[in-house]
Scaffold this motif. Structure first.
Motif, PDB file in Angstrom:
ATOM      1  N   SER B  26      20.882 -19.132  64.688  1.00  0.00           N
ATOM      2  CA  SER B  26      20.247 -20.418  64.379  1.00  0.00           C
ATOM      3  C   SER B  26      19.386 -20.404  63.127  1.00  0.00           C
ATOM      4  O   SER B  26      19.003 -21.453  62.636  1.00  0.00           O
ATOM      5  CB  SER B  26      19.370 -20.861  65.551  1.00  0.00           C
ATOM      6  OG  SER B  26      18.310 -19.939  65.736  1.00  0.00           O
ATOM      7  N   SER B  27      19.079 -19.247  62.572  1.00  0.00           N
ATOM      8  CA  SER B  27      18.138 -19.175  61.462  1.00  0.00           C
ATOM      9  C   SER B  27      18.733 -19.710  60.174  1.00  0.00           C
ATOM     10  O   SER B  27      19.915 -19.505  59.895  1.00  0.00           O
ATOM     11  CB  SER B  27      17.707 -17.719  61.246  1.00  0.00           C
ATOM     12  OG  SER B  27      16.890 -17.607  60.107  1.00  0.00           O
ATOM     13  N   SER B  28      17.922 -20.367  59.355  1.00  0.00           N
ATOM     14  CA  SER B  28      18.364 -20.860  58.056  1.00  0.00           C
ATOM     15  C   SER B  28      18.377 -19.736  57.021  1.00  0.00           C
ATOM     16  O   SER B  28      19.066 -19.822  56.003  1.00  0.00           O
ATOM     17  CB  SER B  28      17.455 -21.991  57.581  1.00  0.00           C
ATOM     18  OG  SER B  28      16.121 -21.538  57.483  1.00  0.00           O
ATOM     19  N   VAL B  29      17.624 -18.700  57.272  1.00  0.00           N
ATOM     20  CA  VAL B  29      17.618 -17.505  56.433  1.00  0.00           C
ATOM     21  C   VAL B  29      18.447 -16.435  57.125  1.00  0.00           C
ATOM     22  O   VAL B  29      18.214 -16.129  58.295  1.00  0.00           O
ATOM     23  CB  VAL B  29      16.183 -16.978  56.221  1.00  0.00           C
ATOM     24  CG1 VAL B  29      16.206 -15.689  55.405  1.00  0.00           C
ATOM     25  CG2 VAL B  29      15.318 -18.033  55.555  1.00  0.00           C
ATOM     26  N   PRO B  30      19.444 -15.863  56.444  1.00  0.00           N
ATOM     27  CA  PRO B  30      20.296 -14.875  57.098  1.00  0.00           C
ATOM     28  C   PRO B  30      19.488 -13.733  57.705  1.00  0.00           C
ATOM     29  O   PRO B  30      18.727 -13.072  57.008  1.00  0.00           O
ATOM     30  CB  PRO B  30      21.186 -14.368  55.954  1.00  0.00           C
ATOM     31  CG  PRO B  30      21.240 -15.502  55.006  1.00  0.00           C
ATOM     32  CD  PRO B  30      19.882 -16.149  55.079  1.00  0.00           C
TER      33      PRO B  30
END
Lengths: 112, 115
Positions: B26-30
């Motif tokens: 779910s994270s926008s940052v890998p």
């Protein structure tokens, strides 16, 4: 090299009793965590530690307590056992999180 | 909060067929991403991990996974299933850049291999 050692392997408790699940690692890992595994829910993080003297709560910390006085040991205490705490408990450790965790073989706990 | 989903709680494949187990984060940052395997009555064992720019990651036992940022996915594959691959597989995620080492697991996918 024993890796991550958990004791006991099996335990039956009565509701309201307290106990300590032991976890020890001999790999000089800084990072250690406790998870519980329940059918259909995967592993849920209870508490974790990034070094001796440093601990923090995970996803499901209520009813559990931890301390980390040495690098090697990370015991998990059940304060007053409840049937909802019936589960399989895993301890895991890693040198750095990017290396991934080494898991113990688990403790199967039943609370009646 | 970071989370990970695994589509399909149970997957069945024939021996010799392609294995595909799905994982989305779910994270926008890998984040850092991991696959673990659990055989019956045992602890978990690390299969492979994604921690760098290499998007195709090879692991043990012939498994590999491809990181796709646009799809926020990290699916696990194996070209040819073997009977010994029958086990529970867990995807896990840990945020980059945070000071604490919290690793969150998905619900798991049980793989059955049919002779």
């Amino acid at each position: 090299n024993a890796g991550v050692t958990q004791t006991p392997k099996f335990q039956v408790l009565k509701t309201g009793q307290s106990m300590t699940l032991q976890c020890a690692q001999d790999m000089n890992h800084e990072y250690m965590s406790w998870y519980r595994q329940d059918p259909g829910m995967g592993l849920r993080l209870i508490h974790y530690s990034v070094g001796a003297g440093i601990t923090d709560q995970g996803e499901v910390p209520n009813g559990y307590n931890v301390s980390r006085s040495t690098t090697e040991d990370f015991p998990l205490r059940l304060l007053s056992a409840a049937p909802s705490q019936t589960s399989v408990y895993f301890c895991a450790s890693s040198y750095k999180r990017i290396y991934g965790y080494t898991f113990g073989s688990g403790t199967r706990l039943t609370v009646v | 909060a970071q989370s990970v989903t695994q589509l399909g709680s149970h997957v069945s494949v024939s021996e010799g067929a392609l294995v595909l187990l799905r994982c989305n984060y779910s994270s926008s940052v890998p984040p850092y991403l991991f696959w673990y395997v659990q055989y019956p009555n045992q602890g978990l064992q690390l299969l492979l991990k994604y921690t760098s720019a290499a998007t195709l990651v090879k692991g043990i036992n012939g498994f590999e996974a491809e990181f796709k940022k646009s799809e926020t996915s990290f699916h696990l594959t194996k070209p040819s299933a073997h009977m010994s691959d029958a086990a529970e597989y867990f995807c896990a995620v840990s945020d980059r850049g945070t000071s604490y080492d919290k690793v969150i697991f998905g619900p798991g996918t049980s793989l059955s291999v049919i002779p």
